[in-house]
Structures are given as C-alpha cells and as structure tokens.
Design a protein around this motif. Structure first.
Motif, PDB file in Angstrom:
ATOM      1  N   UNK B 435      77.149 -23.735 -19.359  1.00 15.91           N
ATOM      2  CA  UNK B 435      76.041 -23.081 -18.673  1.00 15.91           C
ATOM      3  C   UNK B 435      74.976 -24.148 -18.418  1.00 15.91           C
ATOM      4  N   UNK B 436      74.730 -24.414 -17.134  1.00 13.71           N
ATOM      5  CA  UNK B 436      73.730 -25.419 -16.764  1.00 13.71           C
ATOM      6  C   UNK B 436      72.488 -24.685 -16.315  1.00 13.71           C
ATOM      7  N   UNK B 437      71.419 -24.844 -17.063  1.00 14.30           N
ATOM      8  CA  UNK B 437      70.186 -24.161 -16.730  1.00 14.30           C
ATOM      9  C   UNK B 437      69.185 -25.180 -16.209  1.00 14.30           C
ATOM     10  N   UNK B 438      68.618 -24.883 -15.065  1.00 19.87           N
ATOM     11  CA  UNK B 438      67.664 -25.776 -14.408  1.00 19.87           C
ATOM     12  C   UNK B 438      66.360 -24.998 -14.334  1.00 19.87           C
ATOM     13  N   UNK B 439      65.390 -25.359 -15.170  1.00 19.65           N
ATOM     14  CA  UNK B 439      64.178 -24.541 -15.260  1.00 19.65           C
ATOM     15  C   UNK B 439      63.020 -25.370 -15.794  1.00 19.65           C
ATOM     16  N   UNK B 440      61.840 -24.733 -15.868  1.00 16.58           N
ATOM     17  CA  UNK B 440      60.663 -25.439 -16.371  1.00 16.58           C
ATOM     18  C   UNK B 440      60.596 -25.393 -17.893  1.00 16.58           C
ATOM     19  N   UNK B 441      60.971 -24.232 -18.438  1.00 19.48           N
ATOM     20  CA  UNK B 441      60.835 -23.983 -19.866  1.00 19.48           C
ATOM     21  C   UNK B 441      62.168 -23.525 -20.445  1.00 19.48           C
ATOM     22  N   UNK B 442      62.348 -23.776 -21.722  1.00 22.77           N
ATOM     23  CA  UNK B 442      63.448 -23.105 -22.408  1.00 22.77           C
ATOM     24  C   UNK B 442      63.114 -21.621 -22.381  1.00 22.77           C
ATOM     25  N   UNK B 443      64.116 -20.778 -22.175  1.00 25.18           N
ATOM     26  CA  UNK B 443      63.850 -19.342 -22.092  1.00 25.18           C
ATOM     27  C   UNK B 443      64.953 -18.583 -22.814  1.00 25.18           C
ATOM     28  N   UNK B 444      65.039 -17.301 -22.568  1.00 23.31           N
ATOM     29  CA  UNK B 444      66.055 -16.495 -23.264  1.00 23.31           C
ATOM     30  C   UNK B 444      67.465 -16.979 -22.922  1.00 23.31           C
ATOM     31  N   UNK B 445      67.663 -17.347 -21.672  1.00 27.84           N
ATOM     32  CA  UNK B 445      68.998 -17.780 -21.245  1.00 27.84           C
ATOM     33  C   UNK B 445      69.357 -19.152 -21.817  1.00 27.84           C
ATOM     34  N   UNK B 446      68.335 -20.000 -22.033  1.00 30.23           N
ATOM     35  CA  UNK B 446      68.652 -21.343 -22.535  1.00 30.23           C
ATOM     36  C   UNK B 446      69.309 -21.294 -23.911  1.00 30.23           C
ATOM     37  N   UNK B 447      69.133 -20.187 -24.613  1.00 28.12           N
ATOM     38  CA  UNK B 447      69.805 -20.040 -25.914  1.00 28.12           C
ATOM     39  C   UNK B 447      71.323 -20.106 -25.758  1.00 28.12           C
ATOM     40  N   UNK B 448      71.794 -19.824 -24.557  1.00 28.33           N
ATOM     41  CA  UNK B 448      73.245 -19.803 -24.326  1.00 28.33           C
ATOM     42  C   UNK B 448      73.680 -20.916 -23.382  1.00 28.33           C
ATOM     43  N   UNK B 449      72.773 -21.904 -23.170  1.00 26.19           N
ATOM     44  CA  UNK B 449      73.081 -22.973 -22.215  1.00 26.19           C
ATOM     45  C   UNK B 449      73.551 -24.237 -22.923  1.00 26.19           C
ATOM     46  N   UNK B 450      74.305 -25.057 -22.189  1.00 24.65           N
ATOM     47  CA  UNK B 450      74.812 -26.325 -22.717  1.00 24.65           C
ATOM     48  C   UNK B 450      74.088 -27.523 -22.122  1.00 24.65           C
ATOM     49  N   UNK B 451      73.576 -27.338 -20.910  1.00 27.45           N
ATOM     50  CA  UNK B 451      72.858 -28.425 -20.251  1.00 27.45           C
ATOM     51  C   UNK B 451      71.559 -27.849 -19.714  1.00 27.45           C
ATOM     52  N   UNK B 452      70.461 -28.548 -20.022  1.00 26.41           N
ATOM     53  CA  UNK B 452      69.182 -28.093 -19.496  1.00 26.41           C
ATOM     54  C   UNK B 452      68.588 -29.177 -18.621  1.00 26.41           C
ATOM     55  N   UNK B 453      68.420 -28.870 -17.336  1.00 28.17           N
ATOM     56  CA  UNK B 453      67.836 -29.826 -16.398  1.00 28.17           C
ATOM     57  C   UNK B 453      66.380 -29.445 -16.167  1.00 28.17           C
ATOM     58  N   UNK B 454      65.429 -30.267 -16.610  1.00 30.37           N
ATOM     59  CA  UNK B 454      64.017 -29.899 -16.482  1.00 30.37           C
ATOM     60  C   UNK B 454      63.542 -29.976 -15.036  1.00 30.37           C
ATOM     61  N   UNK B 455      63.115 -28.850 -14.513  1.00 28.96           N
ATOM     62  CA  UNK B 455      62.753 -28.755 -13.101  1.00 28.96           C
ATOM     63  C   UNK B 455      61.302 -29.090 -12.840  1.00 28.96           C
ATOM     64  N   UNK B 456      60.915 -28.922 -11.577  1.00 25.11           N
ATOM     65  CA  UNK B 456      59.532 -29.192 -11.189  1.00 25.11           C
ATOM     66  C   UNK B 456      58.893 -27.887 -10.749  1.00 25.11           C
ATOM     67  N   UNK B 457      57.629 -27.684 -11.085  1.00 23.52           N
ATOM     68  CA  UNK B 457      56.938 -26.479 -10.641  1.00 23.52           C
ATOM     69  C   UNK B 457      56.604 -26.642  -9.154  1.00 23.52           C
TER      70      UNK B 457
END
Lengths: 260, 714
Positions: B435-457
């Motif tokens: 699960x690749x999550x691309x977001x500003x903050x860790x959130x509820x879904x990031x608990x189930x993610x393997x890759x977090x790509x820090x996005x831009x506001x």
C-alpha cells in the motif's frame, strides 16, 4: 492600466461581445489594486469633471467612485468599494461648483455636468482638521511605523501630529484576543463601522454592531460578548475591512501584542 | 510593538478546502506564510472568505508533516526514513513484483479531490499507461458520483449548470440536502445576500440547518423529511407540478424529448405520489409539498442547489435525476438565475470527476471501451491501453479480500476514515502486499501502508483546481515543497521508475496535455488563466474564455434535447427496527474540513474539538440522556461513542453527527449499502440505537480535551 480596462467595459454599455448583459458589477467589477471607495454600478454613463479631468461613469456611482476612475482618488477612511457608502469619517469632503458646503463624496451621487474639486485650501484645512481629531485618540507610539490605510492616509495628507493635548482617550481599552486568529484593539478603532457593515453586507452574519454613543461608541461582537463567544463565524471579512489595524491578524505579530 | 509586520511578498492562488474555490493572496515574510487574504478579483469569492481558507493555513508547516519518505516491509514494523530514490525504487520494485506474481490487474490507484487537475490526470495516466489497467478511482465515488450519472442522463453534463453569481438572479432558491452556510460558506453568504434582497427559500433537509434558520435567513418552506425519502418527496413535488399543470409546455416542446416527458408524467402523476400519500411517509405536512411545488414552478427564476444529502443514498442517482426532471419540466435551465447545481464538497471534486480518475472513462467522461477515444490516448501516450473498465474503489477492497487485488497507490486520501464500513476496509488493506500512501500526514490509512510518500500541500505546488461551478483556477506555489517535491513531480518520478519515459518541465505542460485530450478543457492553458483570472469549462474555440451558464441553446446530448428519467421511489433497505429505532444522518460543520487532517491541526479546533451527536430532546429524555453525556451509537455494522448534544435542529427519531474527527469513528457505524448505479455509499441513512454510557471515566477525557483547547487558544 486596469482603470483603462474598466472604461472599455463601461463604454461597451454593459454588454459583452455575445450580447449578455453584465450584471452585479458591485461584486464582479472589483479590481484588486484599486479601491474605488464605493461599489461599481452599471447603467447609463454620466459625464462630469473632477479637478479638471473629464470622466464618464455609470449613473448612481458616487463622486468618490468617479474621482478614483479619473485618477484623482479622494482620501477616505470609512469607505471601501466592497461596501455601500456610509458617510461617517468626513475625510472625503469635496467642493461642487454651484453647490453650498462640503459634501462627502462617498454619499453624493454623480450627475451630468458636475464640476468637482477634491483639493482646495479650504478642503485641505478641513480634512487635516478631521484627521488630527482621529490622531488625537490613536496610540501615539504607533503612528510612525504603521502601514494600515489609516496610516497611509495620514502620510499622504501630511498629518503626523495633532494640535490637541492629551484628553480623554481610549488608549487603555482592553484588547479582545479571544479569537484564535485575529484580535481587536479598541484603542486603534476609529469607529468607521466598516467591520460592522462587512459582517452584515458581505458575510450576512450580523454579529457585529456599534454599542454606545459618541465617545463611548465601541465595536461589539454579539451582546457584550467577546468575539469567540459571539455569533461571529470568524470569516475574516471584518479584519479585511478594518482600515486602522484595530482588527488585525495575530499571525502578523511575533511575540506578545502590547502597546509601545 | 503593536504595529503588525508587513508581508514582503504575495502570491495569488486558490483555496484547497471546499468546492467554492476562493481566490486568495498568500502573503509571506522570509519565505513563511503569514497571512491569506481573499482576492477581490476571485470570481468565486469576490474578496470574501471563510474561517478555513482565510485562517486555517498553518497545517502546512505543522510538526506532524512527514518530511522524508518512509518505508517498511510489513505493517507491523516501524517506519524507516529513506531517500526519495530508495522510496521510488522500492515502490516500483514492489509494484512490478506483485504484477508479475498476481497479474497486471492486481494493482490499482486512487486519486483525490485535494489534488490538482494535473496530479489527478497524471495518476490516471499512471494507472492506465504504466500499470496497464483501468483500476483507477477517486473519492468522488463516495460523494458526487451520482451527480455525474444522474445529471448526465437528464441534461447531458454532470456538472453545475450555472456560475455562483447566477444566484443573484434567482427568485426562488431550493436547497436540497446541503447546508451552504456551513459547508460552502462563501457561497452561503452570496445566497443569504440574495435572500435578504427578497428571494424565497425552500429547504429540503431532515435537519433544521443554519440555512433553514439563522440571522436574516429563514426558509419560507422547510420540508424536514425523514432521511432516505428524497426521491419520494421530489416525486411528490413533481406530482403536483404535473397534476396542476405547472410545467413549462413551451420549454418542454422546444428543448426536451416530449415522449419521455409523457412517460415521466404518467409515473409521477400516479396516486402513490400524491402529497397526501407521500407526506406521512416523509414526515412532512402534505400542504407544504403543494406549496413547495407551486413556489418552485412559479419562479420566474428558480434555482436548485444540492449536496451530499441527495447523493449519498441507495437512490442517490435517482434523487439527482428527480432534480434534473423537475428543472426540465418547469423550464428552469439555460439562463441566469435558474439551474441545477451540485455543491461539491472538496476543492477539486469537479476536477477529480472531469479528469478521468474513473475506472470506465477517460477525461471528459469518454469511455475506455470506445476505440476512437482510446486511440487518441494511445497516440499521445505511446502505449496500448486496456479496453476493459477497471475496478471501482469498493470493488478493489472486495477484490483485496478475495485475494486477487494486492497493491494500491493512494494519493491524498484516507479511505479507512472516509469510506463506509471501516472494518471491511481495514481487512481489505491488511490483505494487500503493498500500500503506497502519498499524503501530507500519517493518517488512519497509513497504519496499513508500506510506503509513505510525503506530498506537498496546495501552498507548495503549481497546478489548477476546478471548483463546483466548473471554474478552473490557478494553484500557485507560494513556498517551496516541504518534503522536496511537488506532488505532480512525485507521480512523474514514480512513472519514470516504473520504466515509463515521460517528462514535463512544469505543471502547465500537464494542463496542455489535458487540453489536447479533453474536449471541455481544449482551450485551457496556464497563460489563458493568468490572463483572464479563471475559466469555466467548456472552454474551446466556441467559448475561448469559458462558459458561465450551460444549456443556453441545447443540451449536450446526442439529439441536443433534455430528457426525463423514470424515478420510481424504492425505499432503502436500511430501515429502523425495534433494535435500531433511530436514523443517523451525517454532515459537516463550518470550522472543520472533511476528515479533518488539515483543520484539526489548526486553531479551528477551538470551535469543534470533537464531533457530537445531535439528538432531539424527546428522544434524549426517553433514554435519560442529558446534554453533554457520552452515548454509544450502535448500528448493525458497528458502534462508536460520541458526546450527545440536545438539539431542536433534528426531529424525534433522527440523530445527526459530523465526521471530522478520526476518533469519532462515525464510519464504523454507517451502513454498507450504496447507490444502485454508482456505488456511492449511503452515508446519510443508518438505523441506529443510542444508549447512554456510564460517564464517570469520561469526565477525565473531557478535562483533557479542554486543556488541549486552552493550549491551542494560546
């Protein structure tokens, strides 16, 4: 340049190329860099002269609007083109040939053939007198380096001091810092009602009013409540409208807010 | 000193919060945003603003922002900070591995209405051209997909027929399942301005919203229906229009399919839709239905504005069709002051909808199965494209549970919090391998993610947003991206790492590609928007500066005519019972935005530190619930706890809450039913019971939360 564009639009008789009628010029013909002082109108063009400059503006426009369009902006405090004219600050006075007295240009509508003067010796004298009165009840340490509309108007009119001694004043009025984003400093309030009118005319919440009369007049959120407790929805229209930084964003300050 | 610091620079951009899309000037000192002031020339807001766009911008610099990419091989591991290169390589290798092992269609992507048009377009290109399938969906699935379907079937385009300013010409304003003064505040102010000038207001909403009654704004008619009975009440209004011959015969003859009109008349004039029959079913006085129908039809200009209260139902699409039918029958389309207008919730839902983040259509709503359309995309993108529609978001979750769907790229979404039937979604995520999550903050879904790509506001990137009135406005970079890249660059890099060679020098080049491939956007470019401020689609050679009012001469359907859809009322299966005797419905509040990831990180918390459950005094008394008590809300899907607020805004038998706080878990309770046509979840109706909770241990929590507010206040 923008003024020119406005003209082209006006001269086209409020009809665009496709034959659609322009509407709601009060909100749709606003320009970021220009404050006409009173809202743009639409309709038949009226010709008048301001300080020797011929100008045509839609009927029901104010003299203040016509002057801004003519490139002869009139000093003002209580007027801004997002709000209907109010006529309280008495800074925008003009002379009209053939008429008595010194009418406020914001509340005086244009008429065909008027000849208007925005600066004469007498007008400058009255205007400076009015500004000095405002100044006499403004925190003295915060006049020099300010950049609000009020400060800019003082600079432009060359008023930096007043002739009065320290009399009764509002310098020690309590701040309202209850809102997390903006504060209200009554000592800087010139009671022009722009905030009150923005709250009703633009936002439509009607949270603000002026309580008291004369010297005791004060901007009031709700019924003697602070901003946070009141009906205020924190839209910021009042802060946007305030000409003297009495209502001002907290984010523009570093450290504690206190008077010099 | 008490003179404020003077901002040094100012950049004109577009607010990313709600669907109004206000123009703002973002002002900075030493590269830090110190103020947002509304732009007087912004055509959506004319210099006005609300508490979110004006003040709640500090989230962009919040300590919680993720500043470096994170990866982990299992969701039970801790996150590990890595370089961008490492993150892209890992993401690409995982996607390739999974596709090799489970097949091309075992992966998919989801984009969000918080992304720019350019990012949304690139994300669907990523799915179609790089992943090689059409498993691409977006969050409009869970809010306005019925708008798309319902309006396209009746009037041809699934978008607002008017511009916002059109309301200043309306004589009768109908608000259905929306609460503009809270959800779309700047439009709400415009609406109130018109109401003060004398326009009449009809509100159809189970709740006595702020739109129904607030200072200088009172609904002339409020149809306080039971949740889930939209279609019934609208059919009943149509019944009166037909029976009393209030329709506009000339408009129908000239602009509509007359046979379909007659079929529709036959349906709605049936006795089962008479106000006397429907009134009691909806909990509304039949006389009010008559009055509403007569007022709407009499106009002369009547305009409909609706929100998620229409769409988020098992008959969401049908409800939208009812509105289309009604406007057509009374001739309330094709000029200023009338129309049917969805109030879109998020800044770019209309863009999300337009730009092809759907499993079955490309940008401009053209089917992936259509060869000529596919050819044009294949030609531009240089790869063969899958002619089969892909999976919708809920189907991706179902497939994940079935073991056939293994990886998801999610851009700017938090499905665990925002999608219905939370437990089901969590189980689905647990079943995925990447699960690749691309977001500003860790959130509820990031608990189930393997890759977090820090996005831009939105303050850190270039692009465009399309607001609820089809207006495309520029998003301009105010400050440098905190994590290093603008979001469109991140998608681009991911595409490149996957082996797809493509390059864009700036976001404007992506808009140019959108313009080449999407008819409604054909004339658009950064240059044009810079020149004229903003542009409403369709924008092409016939309308070089865009189009304010749709359907002036004809409807964008094959024969140019509007048509009537048959809208039989089918009650939702979600019904009250002895066990779940009340109906829960959900909505929004002014100070918070959506799932709250942004506004909860600002001082806006002071106004809404927690979601509360509004309950009528009658129901509260029966259950011995006092104002401020914690209560348990139970449905057959799950349960959650909220503080009760005794309120006259809801009728007996109905409870209401917002969903801005993750800890409220409102979506643990909501049903898994969805719109028959589009799968849009039925958030607005869930049978529940409300049970008082022992409050002793919660006094502590209450104190804690107040302390938190105090801190924020300072």
């Amino acid at each position: 340049m923008k003024i020119l564009i406005y003209y082209l639009v006006s001269f086209a008789g409020q009809i665009d190329l496709k034959g659609n009628k322009f509407m709601w010029s009060e909100i749709r013909n606003l320009i970021e860099e220009v404050d006409y002082g009173t809202p743009p109108r639409e309709g038949k063009l009226v010709n008048l002269t301001i300080d020797g400059v011929n100008v045509s503006v839609p009927e029901k426009s104010s003299i203040m609007f016509a002057a801004a369009a003519a490139g002869k902006p009139i000093p003002k405090l209580c007027a801004t083109d997002t709000l209907e004219a109010f006529g309280s600050c008495r800074v925008c006075l003009v002379e009209i040939e053939g008429k008595y007295g010194y009418p406020a240009s914001c509340t005086t509508p244009v008429a065909e053939g008027l000849v208007v003067r925005t600066t004469t010796e007498k007008l400058d004298q009255i205007r400076r007198g009015v500004l000095e009165l405002y100044l006499s009840d403004f925190p003295p340490g915060e006049i020099a380096d300010g950049w609000s509309e009020f400060h800019e108007t003082l600079k432009k009119e060359g008023v930096s001091r007043h002739r009065y001694g320290q009399g009764k004043n509002h310098f020690d009025e309590l701040l309202d810092t209850s809102n997390p984003y903006f504060l209200f400093d009554p000592s800087k309030c010139i009671v022009c009602s722009r905030c009150v009118r923005a709250c009703s005319e633009i936002q439509g919440t009607f949270a603000l009013s002026i309580a008291g009369r004369g010297f005791d007049s004060v901007v009031n959120a709700g019924q003697d409540e602070n901003f946070l407790e009141s009906e205020c929805v924190s839209c910021g229209a009042c802060v946007q409208a305030c000409p003297s930084h009495a209502l001002v964003e907290k984010s523009l300050f570093e450290g504690e807010y206190k008077h010099v | 000193m008490s003179n404020p610091r003077k901002p040094e620079q100012s950049v004109t951009t577009t607010c990313a919060y709600c669907g109004v899309g206000c123009g703002f000037k973002a002002e900075t000192i030493s590269g830090k945003i110190v103020r947002m002031t509304p732009w007087k020339e912004g055509k959506a807001n004319h210099g006005h603003s609300c508490v979110k766009g004006r003040f709640a911008f500090d989230y962009y610099n919040h300590a919680d922002r993720v500043r470096k990419p994170l990866i982990r091989s299992s969701i039970s591991d801790e996150w590990r900070e890595v370089t961008w290169d490492e993150a892209f390589n890992y993401a690409a290798s995982e996607l390739k591995r999974i596709q090799l092992k489970y097949g091309k269609k075992s992966v998919g992507a989801v984009s969000s209405s918080r992304c720019t048009n350019e990012e949304i377009f690139l994300t669907q290109k990523f799915a179609r051209a790089v992943l090689g399938n059409n498993n691409i969906d977006n969050c409009a699935r869970i809010c306005h997909s019925p708008t798309q379907f319902g309006l396209t079937s009746t009037v041809g385009w699934g978008a607002a027929s008017q511009h916002f300013d059109s309301i200043l010409q309306a004589d009768v304003i109908v608000v259905v399942g929306a609460n503009p003064t809270e959800g779309h505040p700047v439009f709400g102010s415009l609406m109130k301005r018109r109401i003060r000038e004398g326009a009449k207001l009809i509100v159809i909403d189970p709740r006595k919203t702020e739109t129904v009654t607030s200072a200088h704004c009172k609904a002339d008619i409020h149809l306080a229906i039971r949740p889930g009975t939209n279609v019934a009440i609208l059919d009943s209004i149509a019944h009166v229009v037909v029976k009393e011959e209030l329709y506009n015969q000339q408009f129908i003859d000239q602009r509509c399919e007359v046979d379909e009109f007659h079929n529709w008349c036959a349906l709605v004039s049936a006795e089962r839709y008479a106000p006397e029959v429907i009134g009691p079913q909806c909990g509304v006085d039949p006389e009010l239905i008559y009055a509403a129908a007569r007022l709407y039809a009499s106009g002369p200009n009547s305009a409909i504005y609706y929100g998620l209260g229409v769409t988020e139902h098992s008959q969401g699409s049908t409800g939208v069709m009812c509105l289309g039918n009604l406007a057509l029958s009374c001739g309330m389309l094709g000029r200023e002051g009338v129309g049917v207008n969805p109030l879109r919730g998020q800044g770019n839902v209309q863009g999300g909808s337009c730009l092809g983040s759907w499993p079955h259509v490309f940008s401009g709503y053209r089917f992936v199965s259509d060869k000529p359309t596919r050819d044009s995309f294949e030609h531009e993108w240089g790869v063969p494209l899958d002619p089969e529609p892909g999976l919708r978001l809920p189907n991706m979750f179902d497939a994940a549970l079935a073991g056939t769907f293994k990886a998801m790229y999610i851009m700017g979404e938090d499905p665990v919090q925002s999608d219905p039937n939370q437990n089901h979604v969590i189980e689905a995520f647990k079943n995925m391998e990447c699960v690749i999550l691309h977001d500003l903050f860790l959130n509820e879904t990031s608990k189930y993610a393997h890759i977090f790509l820090p996005g831009s506001s939105s303050l850190e990137k270039d692009g465009t947003f399309t607001n609820a009135e089809r207006r495309v406005s520029r998003v301009r970079k105010v400050v440098e991206p905190i994590a290093g890249y603008q979001d469109w660059q991140i998608v681009l890099k991911l595409m490149n790492k996957m082996g797809y060679a493509v390059a864009y020098d700036n976001a404007g080049e992506v808009l140019d590609e959108i313009a080449r491939l999407s008819p409604a956007y054909r004339g658009m470019s950064f240059d044009l928007i810079d020149k004229v401020g903003s542009v409403q689609w369709p924008c092409d050679e016939n309308a070089p500066h865009g189009t304010e009012v749709l359907h002036r001469e004809k409807f964008p359907r094959a024969n140019g005519l509007g048509t009537f859809m048959l809208t039989e009322y089918v009650p939702t299966r979600e019904k009250t019972s002895d066990r779940y005797p009340m109906l829960l419905t959900t909505g929004r509040i002014l100070s918070q935005y959506n799932v709250g990831t942004q506004t909860r990180r600002t001082a806006n918390q002071i106004w809404h530190p927690e979601d509360v459950l509004e309950i009528n005094v009658e129901d509260a008394t029966q259950r011995s619930i006092s104002d401020g008590d914690f209560v348990t809300i139970k449905s057959k899907f799950g349960e959650t706890e909220l503080r009760a607020k005794i309120s006259t805004r809801v009728n007996p038998g109905i409870v209401y809450t917002t969903f801005h706080h993750a800890k409220s878990k409102a979506n643990a309770v909501t049903s898994d039913l969805s719109d028959w046509a589009t799968n849009c979840p039925e958030y607005k109706v869930t049978a529940v019971d409300v049970i008082p909770k022992n409050i002793t241990n919660l006094i502590y929590e209450s104190i804690a939360s107040h302390e938190k507010i105090d801190q924020l206040g300072n």
